[in-house]
Scaffold this motif. Structure first.
Motif, PDB file in Angstrom:
ATOM      1  N   GLY A 189       0.756  -1.134  -0.139  1.00 32.28           N
ATOM      2  CA  GLY A 189       0.081   0.069  -0.063  1.00 32.28           C
ATOM      3  C   GLY A 189       1.026   1.156  -0.098  1.00 32.28           C
ATOM      4  N   ARG A 190       0.085   2.698  -0.247  1.00 29.06           N
ATOM      5  CA  ARG A 190       0.711   3.702  -0.400  1.00 29.06           C
ATOM      6  C   ARG A 190       1.122   4.263   1.136  1.00 29.06           C
ATOM      7  N   VAL A 191       2.542   4.609   1.255  1.00 27.99           N
ATOM      8  CA  VAL A 191       2.940   5.503   2.483  1.00 27.99           C
ATOM      9  C   VAL A 191       2.798   6.923   2.300  1.00 27.99           C
ATOM     10  N   PHE A 192       2.271   7.793   3.158  1.00 26.66           N
ATOM     11  CA  PHE A 192       1.870   9.256   3.059  1.00 26.66           C
ATOM     12  C   PHE A 192       2.508   9.876   4.338  1.00 26.66           C
ATOM     13  N   SER A 193       3.050  11.037   4.033  1.00 26.27           N
ATOM     14  CA  SER A 193       3.613  11.838   5.047  1.00 26.27           C
ATOM     15  C   SER A 193       2.452  13.187   4.942  1.00 26.27           C
ATOM     16  N   HIS A 194       1.828  13.413   6.354  1.00 26.17           N
ATOM     17  CA  HIS A 194       0.940  14.445   6.111  1.00 26.17           C
ATOM     18  C   HIS A 194       1.684  15.666   6.640  1.00 26.17           C
ATOM     19  N   GLY A 195       2.712  15.492   7.346  1.00 26.06           N
ATOM     20  CA  GLY A 195       3.425  16.783   7.675  1.00 26.06           C
ATOM     21  C   GLY A 195       3.069  17.507   9.010  1.00 26.06           C
TER      22      GLY A 195
END
Length: 295
Positions: A189-195
């Protein structure tokens, strides 16, 4: 209705920080469904503190296991967790009040993500601020995870189904188990940094992450397991560049460490530090790492 969250807290000799960590979960603006404290056969009063917290807060469950390290302790919690999402909070870290809320907002915008993570501050053993770290808003690739992005478990929220799919933490690794988990998660799956700032990472003398040579060996072993010839998806070029990057990073200032160890008569430690310093120089000489200021 918000999705259910299970917070898993592995705890070994964490009497000094455990209450603060748990309190940071109890004070979340979006309340987790359950808090699982996993005592890893502590020698201090950690278990007694955990049981006292559980007696006062019905959402807390205390689990015990023979000492095996943080990865196996997290797996013990994983086996009992019922939430749709998982947050592995280290017992010496603490969450910011809106951490769960902000993680869930990121998942709502990124429904195909396997994990999301935010930014962190660094604090000292007494909770004083050492450094404030900003976070990028970005999709994180496998190459990013191998080369530069190493979020700690406390700053991440994981989709339970995805973690179960990869069978949790690989207990064969002693170090960098979180790096391995994130690399394997990126395959499903995707890995996302929301910051968004979500937690405080605590530095203190008792941490296991203070020995550069040993940590570097563990990190490289994880990279080889995920990218080397025996890996399900080998990538020799990325492995070559990633090893050089981390040799350069961990090798920073190791000549000085080696000299100090020699003065103290710790010859094995001196040899380890010198080896890592040489690996750093080799990586630099090969031009594989153009810019690296060390940790």
């Amino acid at each position: 209705m918000n999705p259910s969250i299970s917070v898993i807290i592995p705890a070994y000799n964490a009497e000094k920080y455990l209450v603060e960590a748990v309190t940071s979960v109890l004070q979340q603006s979006v309340a987790p469904a359950e808090i699982l404290i996993v005592d890893d056969e502590s020698k201090d009063s950690t278990l007694a503190i955990a049981n006292d917290l559980a007696a006062r807060h019905p959402q807390i469950t205390v689990l015990t296991r023979p000492n095996g390290g943080s990865g196996p302790a997290r797996n013990t919690g994983l086996a009992q967790a019922e939430g749709e999402y998982l947050l592995f909070l280290d017992a010496d870290d603490r969450l910011h009040e809106n951490a769960v809320r902000d993680h869930l907002a990121a998942f709502a915008e990124q429904p195909d993500a396997a994990m999301v993570f935010g930014a962190n501050n660094v604090i000292d053993e007494n909770g004083g601020l050492i450094a404030a770290k900003s976070g990028l808003v970005e999709d994180v690739t496998l190459e990013d995870l191998a080369m530069r992005v190493t979020p700690c478990p406390s700053q991440c929220l994981y989709r339970h189904e995805a973690v179960q799919q990869i069978k949790g933490y690989d207990e064969s690794y002693r170090f960098s188990q979180d790096v391995d988990l994130n690399l394997r998660l990126r395959r499903v799956g995707r890995v996302f940094s929301h910051g968004v700032l979500v937690m405080d990472y605590r530095r203190h003398p008792g941490q296991s992450t203070s020995q550069a040579a040993r940590i570097c060996r563990g990190h490289v072993k994880v990279l080889e397991g995920n990218l080397g010839p025996a890996a399900p998806f080998p990538d020799p070029e990325l492995l070559r560049r990633a090893k050089a990057k981390w040799h350069a990073r961990y090798g920073n200032r190791q000549f000085r460490v080696a000299l100090g160890a020699l003065r103290r008569g710790k010859f094995a430690d001196a040899a380890e530090a010198m080896r890592l310093a040489v690996l750093r120089l080799q990586a630099k000489a090969q031009g594989l790492v153009r810019r690296d200021k060390g940790p």
